[in-house]
Motif scaffolding. Structure first.
Motif, PDB file in Angstrom:
ATOM      1  N   UNK A 317       0.811  -1.220   0.000  1.00 23.50           N
ATOM      2  CA  UNK A 317       0.000   0.000   0.000  1.00 23.50           C
ATOM      3  C   UNK A 317       0.846   1.272   0.000  1.00 23.50           C
ATOM      4  N   UNK A 318       2.080   1.188   0.474  1.00 27.24           N
ATOM      5  CA  UNK A 318       2.921   2.371   0.569  1.00 27.24           C
ATOM      6  C   UNK A 318       3.826   2.566  -0.645  1.00 27.24           C
ATOM      7  N   UNK A 319       4.125   1.506  -1.361  1.00 23.70           N
ATOM      8  CA  UNK A 319       5.120   1.568  -2.436  1.00 23.70           C
ATOM      9  C   UNK A 319       4.574   2.245  -3.698  1.00 23.70           C
ATOM     10  N   UNK A 320       5.364   3.110  -4.319  1.00 24.79           N
ATOM     11  CA  UNK A 320       4.960   3.721  -5.605  1.00 24.79           C
ATOM     12  C   UNK A 320       5.010   2.715  -6.756  1.00 24.79           C
ATOM     13  N   UNK A 321       5.624   1.540  -6.536  1.00 21.23           N
ATOM     14  CA  UNK A 321       5.668   0.524  -7.590  1.00 21.23           C
ATOM     15  C   UNK A 321       4.296  -0.125  -7.822  1.00 21.23           C
TER      16      UNK A 321
END
Length: 865
Positions: A317-321
């Motif tokens: 949920x936090x990753x820009x990937x």
């Protein structure tokens, strides 16, 4: 390495790694075969072992009877099979001795855990279109997730964890390729293995299908507009879901009919109120050791999937990937399951419209699966490569763990201050430190593996250690695990003692008080299902499928019951002993010494009585009145045999929520005296004394039963505890004197009119069909039969059909002309024919759908799903 060999070795490793971890955890607790302990605790001792032995007996005699007289007074066996015994692995019970079944159950638990892990690895290989060794980490976490650690005692549910990954793949296949057959088949298998968990899988399939719609929804299109474009896919999903249910109807419908005849057939409005089911303390279950064996029956959702995958979901949920679109869809998937547990309305619907009695939040394994899958996606797509994101996720997870333990600390103290029950059991606040240590080590290994990719196996080691630690901690907090050598010895000795105490020439039920076998356990063992272990006809039973007619009739006549799933012979009186044909009492003490007390009059499956018996109706909470009405009707007299006693309160003292009474009882008649405790909580510890001498009890807790106070001729003093304040009306119906002479005369006079089964031994194996003989007269035209009323029975008298009617709110009766009659009984499982027809229509539907939705075969097959 050859690709096929690599896959094979990967699957073997996925199966064996969690088994090895469980073996170490069992060894750490001294559980056989490494130690002398066995897992005969909780439902494994009181239900699974007896049911497995029943299945073993059926298999060894080559029969599967749809009705058995080993279940209390007799019961439909289909709900027992479909709820407890449908796993193909259970067939292994036919290969072992009865005394070794506990060891087999331990082996089955480990095998199922290995298969759960394997199912996750297969899911990831197929879903990702490749095998990689990192998938073993996800398999290990899924096989040993918090649900497994806390719920394996009810291992009939573990098959659902195996089916879930395949069901998810099948829905994917339907959505992306339009191929619906695998989904229908997987849904069918899930329902057949355990209809209860199968129902939950159906709910999950709806949630997951909506997730796929959200995941594939074009950003330029509104959701409902996109749904309309997926009309064909939606139609296939709905139709194939219905077909999966229809194909299972041959078992599902008779099971549903059987379960509707239990005490679970009624709905509780309170269960559907939109109240919160748990508080922030649940977040502590994200770490190891949140609860253990002591809290298995009453705890908050077991969210534990290990630090790595809890971090992984947050990283997802936090990753820009990960795209915003994917995150939104995943929030729906996680949130729908989580909110479904949080709000009582939805949680009750999840649990088939009945709030569970023990082992709550049974759908939590679906959330574990999703959390592990999202964490694996984050790992596989390189989201862990960002140190910043990993640290942020670790801070959030540490905060949730700290919030959980802090909230638990406050909740417990607030609950104690206001005298509320605390539903959550915290094993130790030190586990907060252990959980943070595992979190720190996991973060360190993640960062190390990103710098040096070849070090990724350290993640598998850390996950395996953490999952094993949690499993070991979950086994703790108790000294209840049994001693296998002692158990085997006592079981074999008890088998010989009970076998030689059975009466084989005529049908009679036994009241067996086997303290030798009871003391094989380190738990409060109440002998509910011993008839299934030692093959005798009794009264006791404990199953989720107990016929409500059995329960209601027996409790209204004063026999023991704690809830709608349990009945017991305790509370028996001479009147009910005759009614139920309890002709022998077998007492076996702790040293194995046996005493048999026999009433030769009490044989047969019923007896002919006066016509007035056909109209007797039992009244709730009027045991003495019910017994008097029964005796007066069947003997055609106005004789009263239970007479109310005068009671004088000497002392009353309130202790918290308990009331302690000391009363003087003046017998109306000299002789046997009885106490009716129906109005006292059945879950309250029995605390009863007569003239200062404590009354011995077979069970440690009260039930809705009569208790014999012995023979008394003078006023006597009784001390008892109650969970409610007893009124003057309560005291007028609590104590009674019993007059035995009229009952003894009636027993003797009834001897020629008993319903005698032709071959009583066959009822243990073929309870669904038998013949019997009875004599009736003008004064005794009604045959009162001690079989629970069930519409599945058809009866013929001398070749002509007669109608079975309900008697005494739950037993059975037929009315015959005067003379000697031969009765033939045949049981047809209610709902089976209807279910078979629906399954047949479902099969036709599958053929029709296959023709309508046939896809043209291409020259080159696509090997990917």
């Amino acid at each position: 390495m050859n690709k096929k060999l690599k896959h094979l070795l990967g699957y073997v490793a996925a199966f064996l790694i969690p088994i090895a971890i469980v073996s170490v955890a069992f060894a750490g607790r001294g559980i056989a075969p490494v130690g002398n302990h066995n897992l005969l605790v909780s439902d494994l001792a009181t239900q699974y072992f007896p049911f497995f032995n029943f299945l073993r007996t059926q298999l060894q005699h080559g029969t599967i009877s749809t009705y058995s007289f080993l279940f209390s007074l007799g019961d439909n066996t289909i709900p027992v099979y479909t709820y407890y015994l449908m796993s193909p692995l259970n067939l292994l019970v036919g290969l072992v001795k009865s005394a070794q079944i506990p060891l087999l159950m331990e082996a089955l638990i480990m095998i199922k855990i290995g298969l759960i892990s394997l199912s996750m690895v297969i899911f990831l290989r197929v879903h990702e279109h490749r095998f990689e060794w990192r998938q073993l980490v996800a398999g290990t976490a899924y096989g040993l997730c918090g649900f497994v650690a806390m719920y394996f005692y009810d291992f009939m549910w573990l098959e659902a964890l195996m089916v879930l990954p395949f069901l998810t793949l099948a829905i994917d296949r339907l959505f992306t390729k339009g191929k619906w057959g695998w989904y229908t088949f997987t849904l069918l298998v899930g329902i057949l293995l355990n209809y209860y968990m199968g129902y939950m899988l159906c709910v999950y399939s709806v949630i997951y299908f909506i997730y796929l719609l959200l995941l594939h929804q074009p950003q330029s299109m509104k959701f409902w507009a996109y749904v309309k474009t997926q009309g064909t896919c939606l139609a296939k999903y709905i139709v194939s879901s219905l077909l999966g249910g229809a194909l299972s109807a041959f078992l599902l419908v008779p099971t549903l009919v059987g379960m509707l005849s239990t005490g679970k057939g009624s709905l509780s409005f309170v269960s559907f109120l939109p109240i919160v089911r748990f508080l922030p303390s649940d977040f502590l279950s994200l770490g190891v050791g949140a609860t253990n064996f002591v809290g298995r029956l009453n705890h908050e959702p077991s969210l534990f999937v290990g630090s790595f995958f809890a971090l992984g979901m947050l990283v997802f949920w936090l990753s820009p990937r990960i795209t915003r679109h994917e995150k939104r869809a995943s929030v729906w998937l996680v949130g729908a399951i989580f909110i479904g547990m949080l709000i009582a309305t939805f949680d009750t619907i999840w649990h088939m419209f009945q709030m569970p009695a023990g082992f709550p939040f049974r759908e939590v394994y679906m959330l574990s699966f999703v959390m592990i899958w999202l964490g694996y996606q984050a790992w596989q797509r390189g989201a862990f490569q960002s140190r910043t994101v990993v640290v942020q996720a670790a801070v959030v997870l540490a905060g949730l763990l700290t919030l959980g333990y802090g909230a638990a600390f406050l909740e417990i103290r607030i609950a104690r201050a206001v005298h509320w029950s605390t539903p959550f059991y915290v094993t130790s606040y030190w586990n907060w430190i252990i959980a943070l240590v595992f979190l720190g080590v996991t973060v360190g290994v993640i960062l190390l593996s990103q710098k040096h990719p070849r070090w990724w196996p350290l993640i598998l080691v850390v996950v395996a250690v953490e999952m094993g630690t949690n499993f070991w901690l979950a086994l703790g907090g108790t000294n209840e695990y049994g001693n296998q050598p002692r158990f085997a010895r006592h079981f074999q000795q008890s088998t010989r003692l009970v076998e030689t105490a059975r009466r084989n020439d005529r049908f009679t039920r036994l009241d067996v008080n086997n303290q030798l076998y009871t003391h094989s356990f380190n738990i409060n063992y109440n002998q509910y299902n011993d008839s299934l272990l030692f093959n005798f006809y009794g009264v006791n039973s404990y199953t989720s499928s107990l016929n409500v007619h059995t329960h209601d009739a027996l409790t209204n006549l004063g026999l023991y019951s704690r809830n709608e799933r349990r009945v017991s012979v305790r509370g028996l009186t001479p009147v009910t002993a005759q009614l139920l044909s309890v002709g022998r009492q077998v007492d076996i003490d702790q040293q194995g010494h046996r005493t048999i007390t026999e009433n030769a009059q009490n044989t047969g499956l019923g007896y002919a009585v006066a016509a007035g018996s056909a109209h007797v109706r039992l009244v709730n909470q009027d045991v003495y009145g019910n017994l008097n009405r029964l005796f007066q009707a069947e003997s055609n007299t106005k004789q009263t045999v239970f007479h109310p006693n005068r009671v004088q309160t000497l002392q009353k003292h309130q202790q918290g929520g308990q009331f302690k009474y000391r009363v003087r009882v003046t017998p109306t008649l000299s002789g046997p005296q009885y106490l009716d405790l129906q109005r006292v909580s059945p879950n309250q510890k029995l605390q009863l004394a007569v003239n200062g001498k404590r009354v011995a009890s077979r069970y440690p807790q009260n039930g809705a039963e009569l208790i014999s106070l012995g023979k008394q001729s003078k006023p006597f003093v009784v001390t008892l505890m109650s969970n409610r304040k007893l009124t003057a009306q309560d005291w007028r119906t609590t104590f009674a004197s019993y007059q035995p002479e009229p009952v003894q005369r009636f027993e003797q006079a009834t001897k020629p009119y008993r319903l005698q089964v032709d071959n009583p031994r066959q009822l243990a194996l073929h309870g669904d069909r038998f013949t019997a003989q009875v004599r009736t007269t003008k004064d005794r035209p009604v045959v009162l039969i001690s079989i629970p009323y069930d519409q599945g029975w058809t009866i013929t008298a001398d070749g002509k059909p007669v109608k079975m009617k309900k008697a005494l709110n739950g037993l059975s009766q037929v009315t015959l002309t005067p003379g000697h009659h031969r009765l033939a009984f045949h049981y047809q499982t209610p709902g089976f024919k209807v279910g078979l027809i629906i399954s047949g229509l479902g099969l036709l539907g599958v053929l029709l759908a296959s023709w309508m939705w046939k896809t043209p075969r291409t020259v080159r097959r696509n090997k990917k799903w």
